[in-house]
Design an enzyme around this catalytic site. Structure first.
Site, PDB file in Angstrom:
ATOM      1  N   LYS A  19      17.246  32.239  21.195  1.00 24.99           N
ATOM      2  CA  LYS A  19      16.745  32.400  19.822  1.00 24.99           C
ATOM      3  C   LYS A  19      15.648  33.475  19.733  1.00 24.99           C
ATOM      4  O   LYS A  19      15.613  34.271  18.796  1.00 24.99           O
ATOM      5  CB  LYS A  19      16.211  31.049  19.353  1.00 24.99           C
ATOM      6  CG  LYS A  19      16.056  30.886  17.876  1.00 24.99           C
ATOM      7  CD  LYS A  19      16.063  29.408  17.488  1.00 24.99           C
ATOM      8  CE  LYS A  19      15.059  28.579  18.257  1.00 24.99           C
ATOM      9  NZ  LYS A  19      13.798  28.359  17.554  1.00 24.99           N
ATOM     10  N   ARG A  93      12.822  21.595  10.355  1.00 28.37           N
ATOM     11  CA  ARG A  93      13.383  20.789  11.438  1.00 28.37           C
ATOM     12  C   ARG A  93      13.909  19.456  10.947  1.00 28.37           C
ATOM     13  O   ARG A  93      14.540  18.717  11.702  1.00 28.37           O
ATOM     14  CB  ARG A  93      12.327  20.536  12.508  1.00 28.37           C
ATOM     15  CG  ARG A  93      12.123  21.772  13.358  1.00 28.37           C
ATOM     16  CD  ARG A  93      11.533  21.469  14.684  1.00 28.37           C
ATOM     17  NE  ARG A  93      11.469  22.686  15.492  1.00 28.37           N
ATOM     18  CZ  ARG A  93      10.828  22.777  16.634  1.00 28.37           C
ATOM     19  NH1 ARG A  93      10.210  21.734  17.107  1.00 28.37           N
ATOM     20  NH2 ARG A  93      10.822  23.898  17.307  1.00 28.37           N
ATOM     21  N   ARG A 127      15.032  28.403  36.490  1.00 32.42           N
ATOM     22  CA  ARG A 127      13.784  29.165  36.339  1.00 32.42           C
ATOM     23  C   ARG A 127      12.682  28.604  37.241  1.00 32.42           C
ATOM     24  O   ARG A 127      12.385  27.414  37.195  1.00 32.42           O
ATOM     25  CB  ARG A 127      13.344  29.054  34.871  1.00 32.42           C
ATOM     26  CG  ARG A 127      12.835  30.324  34.311  1.00 32.42           C
ATOM     27  CD  ARG A 127      12.734  30.381  32.825  1.00 32.42           C
ATOM     28  NE  ARG A 127      12.413  29.178  32.096  1.00 32.42           N
ATOM     29  CZ  ARG A 127      12.261  29.155  30.774  1.00 32.42           C
ATOM     30  NH1 ARG A 127      12.409  30.247  30.086  1.00 32.42           N
ATOM     31  NH2 ARG A 127      11.971  28.045  30.151  1.00 32.42           N
ATOM     32  N   ARG A 160       8.335  24.486  36.345  1.00 35.64           N
ATOM     33  CA  ARG A 160       7.560  23.819  35.290  1.00 35.64           C
ATOM     34  C   ARG A 160       8.250  22.516  34.917  1.00 35.64           C
ATOM     35  O   ARG A 160       9.477  22.410  34.983  1.00 35.64           O
ATOM     36  CB  ARG A 160       7.516  24.697  34.030  1.00 35.64           C
ATOM     37  CG  ARG A 160       6.753  25.989  34.182  1.00 35.64           C
ATOM     38  CD  ARG A 160       6.688  26.736  32.864  1.00 35.64           C
ATOM     39  NE  ARG A 160       7.829  26.430  31.996  1.00 35.64           N
ATOM     40  CZ  ARG A 160       7.877  26.696  30.702  1.00 35.64           C
ATOM     41  NH1 ARG A 160       6.884  27.272  30.111  1.00 35.64           N
ATOM     42  NH2 ARG A 160       8.946  26.400  29.984  1.00 35.64           N
ATOM     43  N   ARG A 171      15.185  17.122  26.232  1.00 38.66           N
ATOM     44  CA  ARG A 171      14.844  18.020  25.115  1.00 38.66           C
ATOM     45  C   ARG A 171      16.081  18.408  24.307  1.00 38.66           C
ATOM     46  O   ARG A 171      16.042  18.488  23.083  1.00 38.66           O
ATOM     47  CB  ARG A 171      14.173  19.291  25.650  1.00 38.66           C
ATOM     48  CG  ARG A 171      12.717  19.106  26.014  1.00 38.66           C
ATOM     49  CD  ARG A 171      12.187  20.287  26.788  1.00 38.66           C
ATOM     50  NE  ARG A 171      11.975  21.464  25.976  1.00 38.66           N
ATOM     51  CZ  ARG A 171      11.981  22.702  26.448  1.00 38.66           C
ATOM     52  NH1 ARG A 171      12.207  22.927  27.723  1.00 38.66           N
ATOM     53  NH2 ARG A 171      11.764  23.726  25.649  1.00 38.66           N
TER      54      ARG A 171
END
Length: 217
Positions: A19, A93, A127, A160, A171
């Site tokens: 995004k 949202r 990542r 992370r 999520r």
């Protein structure tokens, strides 16, 4: 290409859907102003505005910021962009937020990035970072020379919490549950346009062509 008419769009997509990259390209190609709810919240918290302090108190308690607080912030910032074409990111949202927005502004199109959850999971969980420098590695595209170690210092890399597989899965699930009614709301209004794919560089030309057709004339 700078738009002759004022055009208002919303961009939607789960974390890791590309995004941010797409938003940057839209700003560059069409001269639209980008308004991100995350940026607005951070700016207000940093400036310690009245609403910013209120937002911080909710976040510190681990609570969701109420609809009316977010809506007030975004509508305030949108007021300064009334003469510009704008791209809203991270808002609305909820259906309540979407209804409040509709009372004040007409949304011309909602761009929905539909990237398979498996692709996103792979993207985010690959990542790893070097905490001291902020250097980011991706096991698939940009791996460290020695697995698990920073190229420059040789220090260990960490993942992370946000990028751990169980967090990513949670999520994505939460995003889907929260935004499905909003997508439905815009679909019923006839302004939802969904772009499906696994690579931003392949989705972008479709979005560019679509926006050119919507904004010409």
């Amino acid at each position: 290409m700078v738009l002759r008419v004022i055009f208002r769009a919303v961009i939607m997509g789960p974390p890791g859907s590309g995004k941010g990259t797409v938003s940057e390209r839209i700003m560059k190609s069409f001269g639209m102003k980008h308004l991100s709810s995350g940026d607005v919240l951070r700016t207000n918290m940093k400036a310690k505005t009245e609403v910013g302090l209120l937002v911080k108190s909710y976040i510190d308690q681990g609570q969701l910021v109420p609809d009316d607080v977010i809506t007030r912030l975004i509508l305030h910032d949108l007021k300064g962009l009334e003469q510009c074409s704008s791209l809203l990111d991270g808002f609305p949202r909820t259906v309540t937020q979407a209804e409040c927005l509709d009372k004040v502004y007409k949304i011309d199109t909602v761009l929905n990035l539909n990237v398979p959850f498996e692709t996103i999971k792979e993207r985010l969980t690959s990542r790893w970072i070097h905490p001291a420098s902020g250097r980011v590695y991706n096991i698939n595209f940009n791996p460290p020379k020695i697995p698990g170690l920073d190229d420059v210092t040789g220090e260990p890399l960490i993942q992370r919490n946000d990028d751990k597989p169980e967090t990513v899965a949670r999520r994505l699930k939460s995003y889907e549950m929260q935004t499905r009614p909003v997508l439905e709301y815009y679909r019923n209004k006839g302004v939802l346009e969904t772009f499906t794919g696994t690579e931003t560089n392949k989705i972008w030309p479709q979005i560019h062509t679509f926006l050119c057709s919507k904004t010409s004339g």
